[in-house]
Design an enzyme around this catalytic site. Structure first.
Site, short mmCIF file in Angstrom:
data_model
loop_
_atom_site.label_atom_id
_atom_site.label_comp_id
_atom_site.label_asym_id
_atom_site.label_seq_id
_atom_site.Cartn_x
_atom_site.Cartn_y
_atom_site.Cartn_z
N TRP A 76 0.82 -1.22 0.00
CA TRP A 76 0.00 0.00 0.00
C TRP A 76 0.86 1.27 0.00
O TRP A 76 0.33 2.37 -0.05
CB TRP A 76 -0.97 -0.02 1.19
CG TRP A 76 -1.99 -1.12 1.10
CD1 TRP A 76 -2.22 -1.93 0.01
CD2 TRP A 76 -2.92 -1.55 2.11
NE1 TRP A 76 -3.23 -2.82 0.28
CE2 TRP A 76 -3.68 -2.62 1.57
CE3 TRP A 76 -3.19 -1.14 3.42
CZ2 TRP A 76 -4.68 -3.27 2.28
CZ3 TRP A 76 -4.18 -1.79 4.14
CH2 TRP A 76 -4.92 -2.84 3.58
N LYS A 77 2.15 1.11 0.13
CA LYS A 77 3.10 2.25 0.13
C LYS A 77 2.63 3.35 1.09
O LYS A 77 2.07 3.03 2.13
CB LYS A 77 3.28 2.76 -1.30
CG LYS A 77 3.70 1.62 -2.25
CD LYS A 77 4.19 2.08 -3.60
CE LYS A 77 4.56 0.87 -4.45
NZ LYS A 77 5.08 1.20 -5.76
N HIS A 124 12.89 -2.74 -1.58
CA HIS A 124 12.03 -2.25 -2.67
C HIS A 124 12.80 -1.19 -3.45
O HIS A 124 13.58 -0.43 -2.88
CB HIS A 124 10.74 -1.66 -2.08
CG HIS A 124 9.73 -1.34 -3.14
ND1 HIS A 124 9.79 -0.19 -3.89
CD2 HIS A 124 8.67 -2.04 -3.60
CE1 HIS A 124 8.80 -0.20 -4.77
NE2 HIS A 124 8.10 -1.31 -4.61
N SER A 134 3.19 -2.96 -12.24
CA SER A 134 1.97 -2.73 -13.03
C SER A 134 1.12 -3.99 -13.22
O SER A 134 0.50 -4.17 -14.27
CB SER A 134 2.32 -2.09 -14.38
OG SER A 134 2.90 -0.82 -14.18
N GLY A 191 1.29 -2.92 -6.33
CA GLY A 191 1.21 -1.58 -5.73
C GLY A 191 -0.15 -0.97 -6.00
O GLY A 191 -1.13 -1.25 -5.30
N GLY A 192 -0.24 -0.15 -7.04
CA GLY A 192 -1.46 0.61 -7.36
C GLY A 192 -2.75 -0.20 -7.30
O GLY A 192 -3.73 0.23 -6.68
#
Ligand code: PGA
Length: 254
Positions: free
Chosen positions: A10-11, A93, A211, A232-233
């Site tokens: 979730w960064k 990371h 991605s 991620g996103g």
């Protein structure tokens, strides 16, 4: 058989309430006995809230300091993560390597500290665009593996997860093709066989990251050496993250 792992990084996003709600939504979209391991990595300050929400998901941190305790302002130790019942930690990371100057030597110390504390390290490796264009992908990635994973016993290696994340594919929408990813995953597995043993190499999970979305996950995860995804996103919305999890089941655990 390697059990697939889908991990959501979730960064530095979401609020406390949003983190807990997202974890609950993801958990409620899973079947009672999912054939895939699912882990989420909220910001450190929200780990406690997500873990105590008791969703059944594995919950981990996005980084840890390699020292046991002491004068390290702003840092978090492995025993603090243990204290919260976190089960894993993302290490090395590319955002930490490239924005915070983290080296493979430092990543190595963090991995050893995490393993000692019973945390599953997810170790990220990956090349920059110019390194791929110069034909240096294998060299860069295997060098990161060699230094980051130095000194691990075969048993420790088997408890460690590797994530291959080409830097040019992270957050860009430019995903590696299944063939490009598989080629690097196969190289990493060969390197593991040579450096540890064929048995160890056959057991280590190697995730792809960069991605990953619900509509490209199926094909990526059907590759022989791709054992899951670090997302991620697309992990910030339950619907897209669950789409990736469901694509994995269909492709890997038929
Ligand atoms: P992305 O990020 O899915 O947004 O490309 C992947 C990652 O940084 O782990």
């Amino acid at each position: 058989m390697r059990r697939p792992l889908i991990a959501g990084n979730w960064k530095m996003n979401l609020s406390r309430t949003q983190c807990v709600a997202l974890a609950r939504q993801i958990a409620s979209g899973l079947s009672d006995s999912p054939a895939v391991d699912v882990a989420v990595f909220p910001p450190a300050v929200y780990l406690d809230a997500v873990i105590t929400a008791n969703t059944g998901l594995k919950v981990g941190a996005q980084n840890v300091n390699e020292n046991a305790d002491g004068a390290f302002t702003g840092e978090v130790s492995c025993s603090m993560l243990q204290d919260l019942h976190a089960s894993a930690v993302i290490l090395g990371h590319s955002e930490r390597r490239n924005l915070m100057g983290e080296t493979s030597e430092q990543v190595n110390r963090k991995i050893l500290a995490a393993l000692k504390a019973g945390l599953t390290p997810i170790v990220c490796v990956g090349e920059l665009l110019e390194q791929r264009q110069a034909g240096q992908t294998d060299q860069v990635v295997l060098e990161q593996c060699r230094i980051s994973l130095a000194g691990l016993s075969a048993e420790q290696m088997q408890q460690t997860v590797i994530a291959y994340e080409p830097v040019w594919a992270i957050g860009t929408g430019q995903v590696a093709t299944p063939a490009q990813a598989e080629e690097v995953h196969a190289s990493i597995r060969q390197w593991l066989a040579k450096s540890f043993s064929p048995t160890t190499a056959a057991q280590v999970r190697i995730l792809y990251g960069g991605s990953v979305k619900a509509d490209n996950a199926g094909e990526l995860l059907s590759q022989e050496n791709i054992d899951g995804a670090l997302v991620g996103g697309a992990s910030l919305k339950a619907e897209s993250f669950l789409g990736i999890i469901h694509a994995t089941k269909a492709e890997k655990v038929a």
